[in-house]
Design an enzyme around this catalytic site. Structure first.
Site, PDB file in Angstrom:
ATOM      1  CG  ASP A  50     -12.201  12.005  -1.742  1.00 29.78           C
ATOM      2  OD1 ASP A  50     -11.138  12.168  -2.377  1.00 29.78           O
ATOM      3  OD2 ASP A  50     -12.426  12.571  -0.653  1.00 29.78           O
ATOM      4  CG  ASP A  89      -1.492  13.892  -0.936  1.00 25.95           C
ATOM      5  OD1 ASP A  89      -2.197  14.199   0.043  1.00 25.95           O
ATOM      6  OD2 ASP A  89      -0.410  13.274  -0.824  1.00 25.95           O
ATOM      7  CD  GLU A 147      -3.030   1.250   2.073  1.00 25.36           C
ATOM      8  OE1 GLU A 147      -3.578   0.151   2.274  1.00 25.36           O
ATOM      9  OE2 GLU A 147      -3.464   2.318   2.536  1.00 25.36           O
ATOM     10  CD  GLU A 200       2.069   8.542   4.604  1.00 27.37           C
ATOM     11  OE1 GLU A 200       1.089   8.134   3.980  1.00 27.37           O
ATOM     12  OE2 GLU A 200       2.553   9.682   4.426  1.00 27.37           O
ATOM     13  CD  GLU A 230     -15.026   5.009   1.131  1.00 26.44           C
ATOM     14  OE1 GLU A 230     -14.039   4.477   1.686  1.00 26.44           O
ATOM     15  OE2 GLU A 230     -15.600   4.516   0.152  1.00 26.44           O
TER      16      GLU A 230
HETATM   17  C1  LIG Z   1      -4.601  12.134   1.138  1.00 28.17           C
HETATM   18  S1  LIG Z   1      -3.572  11.082   2.067  1.00 28.17           S
HETATM   19  C2  LIG Z   1      -4.508   9.573   2.137  1.00 28.17           C
HETATM   20  C3  LIG Z   1      -4.056   8.649   3.211  1.00 28.17           C
HETATM   21  C4  LIG Z   1      -4.767   7.293   3.315  1.00 28.17           C
HETATM   22  N1  LIG Z   1      -4.505   6.445   2.173  1.00 28.17           N
HETATM   23  C5  LIG Z   1      -6.239   7.450   3.543  1.00 28.17           C
HETATM   24  O1  LIG Z   1      -7.022   6.965   2.711  1.00 28.17           O
HETATM   25  O2  LIG Z   1      -6.637   8.065   4.535  1.00 28.17           O
HETATM   26  C6  LIG Z   1      -2.243  10.678   0.955  1.00 28.17           C
HETATM   27  C7  LIG Z   1      -1.007  10.159   1.673  1.00 28.17           C
HETATM   28  O3  LIG Z   1      -0.028   9.754   0.728  1.00 28.17           O
HETATM   29  C8  LIG Z   1       1.253  10.088   1.234  1.00 28.17           C
HETATM   30  N2  LIG Z   1       2.166  10.151   0.070  1.00 28.17           N
HETATM   31  C9  LIG Z   1       2.076  10.993  -0.979  1.00 28.17           C
HETATM   32  N3  LIG Z   1       3.046  10.746  -1.863  1.00 28.17           N
HETATM   33  C10 LIG Z   1       3.773   9.692  -1.358  1.00 28.17           C
HETATM   34  C11 LIG Z   1       4.910   8.996  -1.814  1.00 28.17           C
HETATM   35  N4  LIG Z   1       5.495   9.302  -2.972  1.00 28.17           N
HETATM   36  N5  LIG Z   1       5.389   8.000  -1.051  1.00 28.17           N
HETATM   37  C12 LIG Z   1       4.795   7.681   0.130  1.00 28.17           C
HETATM   38  N6  LIG Z   1       3.717   8.304   0.616  1.00 28.17           N
HETATM   39  C13 LIG Z   1       3.206   9.309  -0.120  1.00 28.17           C
HETATM   40  C14 LIG Z   1       1.025  11.403   1.954  1.00 28.17           C
HETATM   41  O4  LIG Z   1       2.007  11.647   2.942  1.00 28.17           O
HETATM   42  C15 LIG Z   1      -0.360  11.195   2.573  1.00 28.17           C
HETATM   43  O5  LIG Z   1      -0.272  10.676   3.875  1.00 28.17           O
END
Ligand SMILES: C[S@@+](CC[C@H](N)C(=O)[O-])C[C@H]1O[C@@H](n2cnc3c(N)ncnc32)[C@H](O)[C@@H]1O
Length: 238
Positions: free
Chosen positions: A179, A143, A68, A93, A219
């Site tokens: 979303d 993101d 993941e 992460e 969600e």
């Molecule tokens: C909007 S959050 C969603 C988190 C989780 N999947 C959820 O559904 O609640 C996106 C996450 O992806 C991480 N992220 C973004 N780019 C990444 C990368 N290249 N490698 C690891 N993590 C990353 C960010 O730090 C953030 O915590």
């Protein structure tokens, strides 16, 4: 250096510019997160410096492996790992408090089938994951980078999915969820245009919400407000 100067420097071969999908936030660790990192990092933490992973050695067994990317606070990841003890799970992460929160949850759930990286997933995939090693890769609610000029920061891009594809075994699945409708359309466009993937949706669009993806509070709230969520599954066919 301005964006255009960077691009110019790259064109001159002096500087390879990396557009990252995240901005590193210096969030503070709670006491609980710090303690979980201290306790569980030695058994559950993986580092980019370790290089290519030997999954059999890391997990002490051979089992289907789910990766993941961007697990946030780790809620879904821990729930999925608890629900599928017969599988190995690896989470990546960049946000340290998220990694700490995930380890706290994993301890509470008593998980032994989860390992985590605190690093950029693009680099982990490139340097640490062997070809054909993964059964599933999942990216939930990455993101969205709403502004058009930031779309290049979105994780799901043609070059990224092309680099990811060989890491999946043949028949392995990439599961995406978002979303944000515009990102869903972008994902569908990128995946439909990429070679050697098969869309698992009957109508070649989105799939109904799969039951194995845990319903998060976020969600649930979105559902109440009438917001949509789009899931996509593509399998590697070449
Ligand atoms: C909007 S959050 C969603 C988190 C989780 N999947 C959820 O559904 O609640 C996106 C996450 O992806 C991480 N992220 C973004 N780019 C990444 C990368 N290249 N490698 C690891 N993590 C990353 C960010 O730090 C953030 O915590």
């Amino acid at each position: 250096m301005s964006d255009s100067n960077l691009e110019q420097a790259q064109a001159d071969g002096k500087y390879i510019r990396t557009v990252r999908s995240f901005v590193k936030r210096e969030g503070r660790l709670t006491k609980g997160q710090a303690a979980a990192l201290e306790r569980s990092w030695p058994t559950m933490g993986l580092t980019h410096q370790q290089g290519l992973l030997d999954l059999t050695q890391v997990f002490g067994r051979t089992a289907p492996t789910v990766l993941e990317i961007g697990f946030g606070m780790g809620k879904s990841l821990v729930a999925m790992a608890a629900a599928a003890p017969e599988k190995n799970f690896i989470g990546i992460e960049v946000h340290r408090p998220g990694v700490g929160a995930c380890l706290m949850e994993a301890e509470t759930a008593g998980l032994t089938n989860l390992r985590v990286y605190e690093h950029d997933a693009v680099e982990v995939l490139r340097d640490c994951i062997a070809d054909g090693a993964l059964d599933t890769v999942q990216v939930f609610f990455p993101d969205p980078w709403h502004k058009k000029r930031h779309h290049k920061r979105r994780l799901i891009q043609p070059a990224f999915v092309e680099a990811l594809r060989p890491k999946l075994a043949l028949g392995g699945v990439l599961h995406l969820a978002t979303d944000w409708e515009n990102y869903a359309e972008h994902m569908l466009e990128v995946m439909s245009g990429a070679a050697n993937w098969r869309n698992l949706a009957e109508d070649q669009g989105y799939i109904p919400r799969p039951s194995e993806r845990p319903l998060t509070k976020f969600e649930q709230r979105g559902e109440r407000l009438g917001h949509g969520v789009w899931d996509l599954k593509f399998s590697r066919i070449g």
